[in-house]
Design a protein around this motif. Structure first.
Motif, short mmCIF file in Angstrom:
data_model
loop_
_atom_site.label_atom_id
_atom_site.label_comp_id
_atom_site.label_asym_id
_atom_site.label_seq_id
_atom_site.Cartn_x
_atom_site.Cartn_y
_atom_site.Cartn_z
N TYR A 150 12.33 46.48 88.02
CA TYR A 150 11.49 47.42 87.27
C TYR A 150 11.62 47.16 85.77
O TYR A 150 12.64 46.65 85.31
CB TYR A 150 11.92 48.87 87.56
N SER A 151 10.59 47.53 85.05
CA SER A 151 10.65 47.46 83.59
C SER A 151 11.45 48.64 83.06
O SER A 151 11.71 49.62 83.79
CB SER A 151 9.24 47.50 82.99
N LEU A 152 11.83 48.58 81.81
CA LEU A 152 12.56 49.70 81.19
C LEU A 152 11.72 50.97 81.24
O LEU A 152 12.25 52.06 81.47
CB LEU A 152 12.92 49.35 79.75
N GLU A 153 10.42 50.83 81.05
CA GLU A 153 9.54 51.99 81.08
C GLU A 153 9.53 52.67 82.45
O GLU A 153 9.26 53.86 82.57
CB GLU A 153 8.11 51.58 80.71
N ASP A 154 9.83 51.89 83.50
CA ASP A 154 9.82 52.42 84.86
C ASP A 154 11.23 52.70 85.37
O ASP A 154 11.49 52.66 86.58
CB ASP A 154 9.12 51.43 85.80
N VAL A 155 12.14 53.01 84.47
CA VAL A 155 13.54 53.21 84.84
C VAL A 155 13.71 54.33 85.86
O VAL A 155 14.58 54.26 86.75
CB VAL A 155 14.41 53.46 83.59
N ASN A 156 12.88 55.36 85.78
CA ASN A 156 13.01 56.45 86.75
C ASN A 156 12.68 56.00 88.16
O ASN A 156 13.31 56.45 89.13
CB ASN A 156 12.11 57.62 86.33
N ASP A 157 11.72 55.09 88.29
CA ASP A 157 11.41 54.54 89.60
C ASP A 157 12.59 53.70 90.11
O ASP A 157 12.89 53.69 91.31
CB ASP A 157 10.16 53.67 89.54
N ALA A 158 13.25 52.99 89.20
CA ALA A 158 14.41 52.19 89.57
C ALA A 158 15.54 53.07 90.09
O ALA A 158 16.19 52.75 91.10
CB ALA A 158 14.90 51.38 88.37
N ILE A 159 15.77 54.19 89.43
CA ILE A 159 16.81 55.11 89.86
C ILE A 159 16.49 55.68 91.24
O ILE A 159 17.35 55.76 92.12
CB ILE A 159 16.99 56.25 88.84
N GLU A 160 15.25 56.05 91.45
CA GLU A 160 14.84 56.61 92.74
C GLU A 160 15.00 55.58 93.86
O GLU A 160 15.44 55.91 94.96
CB GLU A 160 13.39 57.10 92.67
N ALA A 161 14.63 54.34 93.57
CA ALA A 161 14.78 53.29 94.58
C ALA A 161 16.24 53.07 94.94
O ALA A 161 16.59 52.89 96.12
CB ALA A 161 14.16 51.98 94.07
#
Length: 364
Positions: free
Chosen positions: A340-351
């Protein structure tokens, strides 16, 4: 200088990506442009409220990048060097660091609890207010300023996306096998938990020459990956006891708890045989306690021990792991999860919270 970073404020709130002020590097510091940052279980403890650290805080301590600038006294790296970040640099002064165990350094562990660097500062601020750094690193950012002892050179031998995994998961998991438990060829091993660290424990067992490696994990995709990486058996935790009875009636020679919860520690211990060693590799949530009957240890002469960051000095252990990668013994590419990109960090955490197979990465 300034940098963009992912800022954690409180449990249940999304990360905020914002610009921070970064203190100028000192004479022993380096500026690293981050290439990839792995989401580690330690980060998730903070996200879930299981660790209490000051906020706002920049998480992330497993990463790779390129050195962009160095202080006047830096001798270990130069601009352009590809590096892996180590969250446990040796202070060189305390007894633990002199013994080659910098992860046990008292000053470092005080800093981790306070969410600062070892000198008590963070070097980060926003509108004049302090921003803290997790695990004395805080690398979920485009740039970090760290001591030169934190930036370990790879010699450009490994793609940066893969190299990030060496910064924590690989050193912790493989190190637990090779440097802490010292698994012997032909051994029977049980591994409880096949997340990022657990998969590297499996690989460490294969490298060490273990004959039987039984892995337990509730996630099917993780079990499948464990088999590809060297496990001889991968089962749901409900099936572990019967599987061990079948393939190792006397119990395992070595058992690893790669989760760190007291319940999983007991599972590992109970599947280990007489004269065995059980290693706690994963970190438990703060305040959790292990309740066991000491007769379990005494009657069967079992050893129960903990290992932190692979029980070795990262500066000397990393070259060993890099050599294993070069020789094809240590697999990194297949360990990569979603990116994920830094902007999508919340998606990374959820994954990562959802148990995605492979290490979830953020590319700042």
């Amino acid at each position: 200088m300034k940098t963009r970073a992912a800022i954690f404020h409180a449990v249940g709130e999304p990360f905020e990506v914002a610009e921070l002020d970064v203190a100028d590097p000192g004479p022993d510091d380096v500026v690293v442009r981050m290439a990839a940052v792995g989401i580690c279980g330690t980060d998730l403890h903070q996200v879930k409220g299981e660790f209490q650290r000051p906020t706002p805080i920049v998480l992330g301590h497993e990463g790779s990048g390129v050195v962009e600038a160095v202080g006047d006294d830096v001798t270990l790296v130069a601009p352009g060097d590809e590096v892996v970040l180590s969250w446990a640099p040796s202070c060189g002064a305390c007894a633990d660091c002199r013994a080659g165990r910098p992860a046990r350094c008292v000053a470092l562990n005080r800093a981790i609890a306070a969410a600062t660097l070892p000198d008590g500062t963070t070097g980060l601020s926003r509108d004049g207010e302090t921003v803290y750094r997790a695990t004395a690193t805080g690398c979920l950012a485009e740039h970090v300023v760290v001591s030169e002892r934190v930036a370990l050179p790879t010699g450009g031998a490994i793609p940066l996306l893969e190299a990030a995994l060496l910064g924590c998961a690989a050193l912790t998991g493989v190190g637990a096998v090779l440097f802490a438990a010292r698994v012997q060829p032909g051994a029977t091993v049980v591994v409880v938990g096949a997340g990022g660290v657990g998969q590297f424990v499996v690989q460490g067992c294969r490298i060490a020459g273990a004959e039987t490696v039984v892995v337990a994990d509730p996630v099917a995709a993780r079990r499948e990956q464990a088999v590809q990486l060297g496990a001889t058996h991968a089962v749901h935790p409900d099936e572990l006891r019967e599987t061990v009875k079948r393939v190792a009636p006397d119990g395992a020679d070595v058992a690893f708890d790669a989760v760190g919860d007291p319940e999983t520690t007991l599972v590992a211990l109970r599947n280990a045989g007489s004269g065995s060693t059980t290693m706690i590799v994963g970190l438990p949530a703060a305040g959790r306690r292990l309740d066991l009957d000491p007769i379990e240890l005494i009657r069967k002469e079992k050893w129960l021990a903990g290992t932190l960051y692979g029980s070795a000095d990262p500066a000397t252990a990393l070259p060993v792991l890099i050599e294993h990668v070069r020789e094809g013994r240590l697999e990194l590419a297949s360990m990569l999860g979603p990116v994920y990109s830094l902007e999508d960090v919340n998606d990374a955490i959820e994954a990562s919270l959802a148990g995605a197979p492979g290490r979830v990465l953020v590319v700042p």
